[in-house]
Motif scaffolding. Structure first.
Motif, PDB file in Angstrom:
ATOM      1  N   VAL A 145     -30.509 -38.866   3.513  1.00  0.00           N
ATOM      2  CA  VAL A 145     -30.382 -37.402   3.453  1.00  0.00           C
ATOM      3  C   VAL A 145     -30.539 -36.928   2.014  1.00  0.00           C
TER       4      VAL A 145
ATOM      5  N   ASP B 193     -31.151 -33.260   1.573  1.00  0.00           N
ATOM      6  CA  ASP B 193     -30.627 -31.898   1.660  1.00  0.00           C
ATOM      7  C   ASP B 193     -30.038 -31.649   3.040  1.00  0.00           C
ATOM      8  N   ILE B 194     -28.943 -30.899   3.066  1.00  0.00           N
ATOM      9  CA  ILE B 194     -28.348 -30.480   4.336  1.00  0.00           C
ATOM     10  C   ILE B 194     -28.787 -29.043   4.577  1.00  0.00           C
TER      11      ILE B 194
ATOM     12  N   GLU C 141     -37.948 -33.104   7.859  1.00  0.00           N
ATOM     13  CA  GLU C 141     -36.812 -32.404   8.454  1.00  0.00           C
ATOM     14  C   GLU C 141     -36.544 -32.920   9.857  1.00  0.00           C
TER      15      GLU C 141
ATOM     16  N   VAL D 251     -34.665 -35.463   5.074  1.00  0.00           N
ATOM     17  CA  VAL D 251     -34.489 -36.850   4.662  1.00  0.00           C
ATOM     18  C   VAL D 251     -35.742 -37.337   3.947  1.00  0.00           C
TER      19      VAL D 251
ATOM     20  N   VAL E  97     -29.763 -34.904  12.832  1.00  0.00           N
ATOM     21  CA  VAL E  97     -29.082 -36.199  12.751  1.00  0.00           C
ATOM     22  C   VAL E  97     -28.625 -36.658  14.130  1.00  0.00           C
TER      23      VAL E  97
ATOM     24  N   GLY F 292     -25.990 -34.333   0.624  1.00  0.00           N
ATOM     25  CA  GLY F 292     -26.130 -35.460   1.535  1.00  0.00           C
ATOM     26  C   GLY F 292     -25.688 -36.799   0.986  1.00  0.00           C
TER      27      GLY F 292
ATOM     28  N   LYS G  63     -28.939 -30.139  11.000  1.00  0.00           N
ATOM     29  CA  LYS G  63     -30.325 -30.245  10.533  1.00  0.00           C
ATOM     30  C   LYS G  63     -30.321 -30.663   9.068  1.00  0.00           C
ATOM     31  N   VAL G  64     -31.153 -31.652   8.754  1.00  0.00           N
ATOM     32  CA  VAL G  64     -31.211 -32.177   7.398  1.00  0.00           C
ATOM     33  C   VAL G  64     -32.658 -32.426   6.980  1.00  0.00           C
TER      34      VAL G  64
ATOM     35  N   VAL H 148     -22.098 -35.072   6.277  1.00  0.00           N
ATOM     36  CA  VAL H 148     -23.186 -35.334   7.229  1.00  0.00           C
ATOM     37  C   VAL H 148     -22.597 -35.637   8.598  1.00  0.00           C
TER      38      VAL H 148
ATOM     39  N   LYS I 173     -40.289 -34.990   1.861  1.00  0.00           N
ATOM     40  CA  LYS I 173     -39.119 -34.817   2.732  1.00  0.00           C
ATOM     41  C   LYS I 173     -39.556 -34.551   4.166  1.00  0.00           C
TER      42      LYS I 173
END
Length: 64
Positions: free
Chosen positions: A59, A61-62, A30, A17, A33, A3, A14-15, A9, A28
């Protein structure tokens, strides 16, 4: 993908953040975006995005 590159991105993915309020703890959140808020092509702490529920974070993780 972690990210930090804007090209990775895209709206609709779905990420995970880290919200501003969670920066100290690293918790984190979820979500999907909605908008990309960082204009540069790379950011060392993650691209800043707005999720579909309105939350803003960077972000970490993606997810897909």
């Amino acid at each position: 993908m972690d990210g930090r590159n804007r090209s990775d991105v895209k709206p609709g993915i779905k990420v995970a953040v880290i919200l501003k309020k969670d920066q100290r703890t690293g918790v984190k959140t979820e979500g999907v975006v909605k908008d990309l808020l960082t204009n540069s092509s790379f950011h060392p702490h993650g691209i800043k995005v707005r999720l579909e529920d309105g939350q803003v974070g960077r972000v970490s993780d993606i997810l897909g």
